[in-house]
Design an enzyme around this catalytic site. Structure first.
Site, PDB file in Angstrom:
ATOM      1  N   ASP A   1      35.927  45.589  49.978  1.00  0.00           N
ATOM      2  CA  ASP A   1      35.375  44.439  50.707  1.00  0.00           C
ATOM      3  C   ASP A   1      36.546  43.490  51.001  1.00  0.00           C
ATOM      4  OD1 ASP A   1      35.890  43.124  48.338  1.00  0.00           O
ATOM      5  OD2 ASP A   1      33.839  42.418  48.011  1.00  0.00           O
TER       6      ASP A   1
ATOM      7  N   CYS B   1      36.871  45.773  45.022  1.00  0.00           N
ATOM      8  CA  CYS B   1      36.268  44.485  45.392  1.00  0.00           C
ATOM      9  C   CYS B   1      36.912  43.423  44.492  1.00  0.00           C
ATOM     10  CB  CYS B   1      34.746  44.516  45.311  1.00  0.00           C
ATOM     11  SG  CYS B   1      34.038  44.814  43.678  1.00  0.00           S
TER      12      CYS B   1
ATOM     13  N   THR C   1      35.957  42.051  41.555  1.00  0.00           N
ATOM     14  CA  THR C   1      35.941  42.442  40.139  1.00  0.00           C
ATOM     15  C   THR C   1      35.895  43.952  39.936  1.00  0.00           C
ATOM     16  OG1 THR C   1      33.539  42.402  40.165  1.00  0.00           O
ATOM     17  CG2 THR C   1      34.668  40.354  39.485  1.00  0.00           C
TER      18      THR C   1
ATOM     19  N   HIS D   1      37.756  62.668  30.122  1.00  0.00           N
ATOM     20  CA  HIS D   1      36.453  62.783  29.465  1.00  0.00           C
ATOM     21  C   HIS D   1      35.268  62.692  30.416  1.00  0.00           C
ATOM     22  CE1 HIS D   1      37.909  61.588  25.142  1.00  0.00           C
ATOM     23  NE2 HIS D   1      38.644  62.547  25.688  1.00  0.00           N
TER      24      HIS D   1
ATOM     25  N   HIS E   1      33.056  67.832  27.105  1.00  0.00           N
ATOM     26  CA  HIS E   1      32.892  66.750  28.083  1.00  0.00           C
ATOM     27  C   HIS E   1      32.121  67.231  29.310  1.00  0.00           C
ATOM     28  CE1 HIS E   1      35.417  64.353  25.583  1.00  0.00           C
ATOM     29  NE2 HIS E   1      36.407  65.229  25.644  1.00  0.00           N
TER      30      HIS E   1
HETATM   31  C1  RB5 Z   1      33.045  38.736  46.585  1.00  0.00           C
HETATM   32  O1  RB5 Z   1      33.175  37.346  46.467  1.00  0.00           O
HETATM   33  C2  RB5 Z   1      32.795  39.359  45.223  1.00  0.00           C
HETATM   34  O2  RB5 Z   1      31.543  39.000  44.738  1.00  0.00           O
HETATM   35  C3  RB5 Z   1      32.927  40.873  45.310  1.00  0.00           C
HETATM   36  O3  RB5 Z   1      34.194  41.194  45.795  1.00  0.00           O
HETATM   37  C4  RB5 Z   1      32.786  41.631  44.008  1.00  0.00           C
HETATM   38  O4  RB5 Z   1      33.601  41.082  43.016  1.00  0.00           O
HETATM   39  C5  RB5 Z   1      31.423  41.905  43.548  1.00  0.00           C
HETATM   40  O5  RB5 Z   1      31.208  42.582  42.529  1.00  0.00           O
END
Ligand code: RB5
Length: 146
Positions: A8, A65, A67, A98, A133
């Site tokens: 994203d 993304c 996180t 694994h 596994h």
């Molecule tokens: C975008 O602001 C953020 O929410 C997205 O990149 C991601 O971290 C969602 O899990």
């Protein structure tokens, strides 16, 4: 090895750095977007990359993304996908050894770019151990239908 990659807006710049690394390593990849830093919705790109891995001839997927959490939640709802949200080289290696992870998820706001590149390198170069596994990865499909 053929790789499908996507992000994203929050993962866009790290995606570009990972693409440079893949090119330098002579690895074939397709970029499923996003192609700019404008705000967008991570499930769309997770879905594009994971369906490419399952329906086309891609061996692995990489999703980024902010996180890595939204990408991993979405990717793991697609049948046949074993997506791993990884923060270290050790977990990159173990997700292959694994779990036979076929999609790597990274958080661009969490993991520094240099470490992310090391993670990608380790993850792409580690094979599944199989054995006990394999029984466990098969059990995931048997129990969940996914
Ligand atoms: C975008 O602001 C953020 O929410 C997205 O990149 C991601 O971290 C969602 O899990």
């Amino acid at each position: 090895m053929k790789i499908a990659i996507g992000s994203d807006h929050a993962g866009y710049l790290l995606k570009e750095k990972i693409k440079e690394f893949l090119s330098e390593s002579n690895l074939e990849f397709t970029d499923y977007g996003t192609f700019k830093e404008d705000s967008c919705d991570y499930p769309e790109f997770a879905y594009k990359v994971t369906t490419a891995v399952m329906q086309e001839s891609y061996d692995r997927g990489i999703l980024i993304c902010g996180t890595g959490i939204g990408m991993s939640i979405t990717a793991n709802k697609v049948k046949g996908i074993r997506a791993a949200l990884v923060h270290s080289e050790e977990t990159a290696q173990l997700s292959r050894l694994h779990n036979d992870a076929n999609v790597l998820c990274l958080g661009a706001r969490i993991t520094p770019a240099d470490l992310a590149i090391e993670i990608v390198n380790t993850w792409l170069n580690t094979s599944f151990e199989g054995g006990r596994h394999e029984r466990r990865t098969q059990l995931i499909t048997k129990l969940t239908g996914l």
